[in-house]
Design a protein around this motif. Structure first.
Motif, short mmCIF file in Angstrom:
data_model
loop_
_atom_site.label_atom_id
_atom_site.label_comp_id
_atom_site.label_asym_id
_atom_site.label_seq_id
_atom_site.Cartn_x
_atom_site.Cartn_y
_atom_site.Cartn_z
N PRO A 51 22.77 -73.25 51.01
CA PRO A 51 22.99 -72.66 52.34
C PRO A 51 24.11 -71.93 52.59
CG PRO A 51 21.92 -74.69 52.58
CD PRO A 51 22.36 -74.58 51.10
N ASN A 52 25.49 -72.58 52.05
CA ASN A 52 26.77 -71.61 52.47
C ASN A 52 26.68 -70.27 51.92
OD1 ASN A 52 27.72 -74.15 53.33
ND2 ASN A 52 28.62 -74.80 51.59
N TRP A 55 23.94 -68.37 54.54
CA TRP A 55 24.47 -68.05 55.77
C TRP A 55 25.81 -67.70 56.01
CZ3 TRP A 55 19.91 -68.03 58.29
CH2 TRP A 55 19.01 -69.06 58.19
N ARG A 60 24.60 -62.58 55.19
CA ARG A 60 23.51 -62.08 56.11
C ARG A 60 23.62 -60.89 56.47
NH1 ARG A 60 21.64 -65.21 60.06
NH2 ARG A 60 20.37 -63.49 60.28
N GLY A 148 20.44 -77.75 50.72
CA GLY A 148 21.84 -78.30 50.95
C GLY A 148 22.35 -79.28 50.01
N CYS A 227 20.72 -76.14 56.11
CA CYS A 227 22.23 -75.82 56.56
C CYS A 227 23.10 -76.23 55.64
CB CYS A 227 22.43 -76.04 58.09
SG CYS A 227 21.06 -75.31 59.18
N LEU A 230 27.20 -76.83 56.73
CA LEU A 230 27.58 -75.92 57.90
C LEU A 230 27.15 -76.53 59.18
CD1 LEU A 230 26.06 -72.56 56.41
CD2 LEU A 230 28.53 -73.36 56.45
N THR A 232 26.57 -74.85 62.01
CA THR A 232 25.27 -74.22 62.64
C THR A 232 24.92 -73.30 61.75
OG1 THR A 232 26.96 -72.06 63.26
CG2 THR A 232 26.44 -73.96 65.07
N CYS A 233 23.60 -72.87 61.73
CA CYS A 233 22.94 -71.95 60.70
C CYS A 233 21.83 -71.33 61.43
CB CYS A 233 22.55 -72.68 59.53
SG CYS A 233 21.09 -73.67 59.44
N GLY A 234 21.00 -70.45 61.02
CA GLY A 234 20.15 -69.68 61.67
C GLY A 234 18.89 -70.31 61.64
#
Length: 296
Positions: A51-52, A55, A60, A148, A227, A230, A232-234
């Motif tokens: 995820p790192n 995102w 992105r 993750g 995520c 993180l 926050t993520c999308g």
């Protein structure tokens, strides 16, 4: 020449697959940004996209830009993309190509690196920009490959796309017995929310039976998977799938962005998605995928 790909032998041997199961040619596993990639048989994916990496704002932006034009030029030459500048970006590009292109397709970076397809959710991307439906299918595939925990586990992808048309009664798929999650959305569009995830209603019970340290809140489990660390993520977690999705006779779901009222008022409250991908896991791979559960 480096070959970054997923192939249809290795872990599972050289079995004969039924029509609709896609077999890619053989190759040696290579290093990615996380771990050496394992070989897989479509529709079994190897879940290990960090995820790192996905995102990261620069990745992105580069990913979104790819969808607006053909992925390759003459001779399969990959278009210029900032994703080639870092190991994390190359990992994002690798999973993107695997999700989008078919097993007989390859694109080549300027330095000679080759990125091979596997699933085939958007095989025409080599000659034109993605349409909206293709963007959604590729996005759902990528979301399912986010992990993750840092572990690489096998996930069986299911959904209403020809790329996933396979006789799941084959012995190869018999160990995939735990229904996991459904994911959907469009990561090629701008905005804070790129996609949505819902958890199968039975997953929380399966997890609690395996580990006393699993959070009771499946929201925490889903976000940890998608995520990582993180803040926050999308991805927006929308709860149990039976409250947000409507399955058809084949079990393929149309899903909404809001639980409960979404299936009833979806057209009034936002888009609905028929381009949804659900997964099943081996029971031995649940805790590695949901690493926040720990061990008994």
């Amino acid at each position: 020449m480096l070959s970054i790909r997923s192939v249809a032998v290795g872990l599972f041997g050289a079995g004969v697959l039924t029509a609709g199961c896609v077999a890619a040619p053989d190759a040696e596993p290579v290093e990615t940004a996380e771990l050496p990639m394992r070989r897989n048989v479509v529709p079994i994916g190897v879940n290990g996209l960090s995820p790192n990496d996905f995102w990261a704002p620069a990745n992105r932006a580069a990913f979104q830009a790819l969808g607006g034009a053909a992925l390759a030029g003459a001779g399969g030459a990959l278009v210029a993309t900032p994703l080639l500048a870092t190991a994390g970006g190359k990992s994002v590009l690798d999973y993107t190509v695997r999700c989008a292109l078919s097993s007989d397709q390859v694109v080549r970076a300027p330095n000679g690196d080759e990125y091979y397809g596997a699933f085939g959710f958007a095989p025409d991307w080599t000659g034109r920009a993605l349409n909206t439906s293709e963007q959604r299918w590729v996005s759902a595939c990528i979301f399912q490959h986010l992990n993750g925990s840092g572990e690489h586990v096998d996930i069986l992808l299911e959904g209403g796309h020809d790329a996933l048309a396979c006789d799941l009664d084959e012995e190869l798929f018999a160990d995939f017995i735990v229904k996991d999650a459904t994911m959907y959305g469009n990561a090629f569009l701008p905005g804070a929310v790129a996609g949505y995830a819902c958890i199968d209603a039975d997953l929380a019970g399966v997890l609690s039976g395996l580990s006393l340290s699993c959070p009771l809140d499946t929201n925490l489990l889903a976000l940890a998977r998608l995520c990582g660390h993180l803040p926050t993520c999308g991805i927006a977690f929308v709860g149990p799938c039976n409250l947000v999705c409507t399955p058809d006779a084949a079990g393929n779901s149309t899903c909404h962005t809001l639980p409960l009222v979404g299936p009833l008022l979806g057209p009034l409250l936002g888009p609905s998605y028929s381009e949804t991908i659900r997964t099943e896991l081996r029971d031995t791979d649940i805790l590695p995928l949901y690493g926040s559960c720990g061990l008994l």
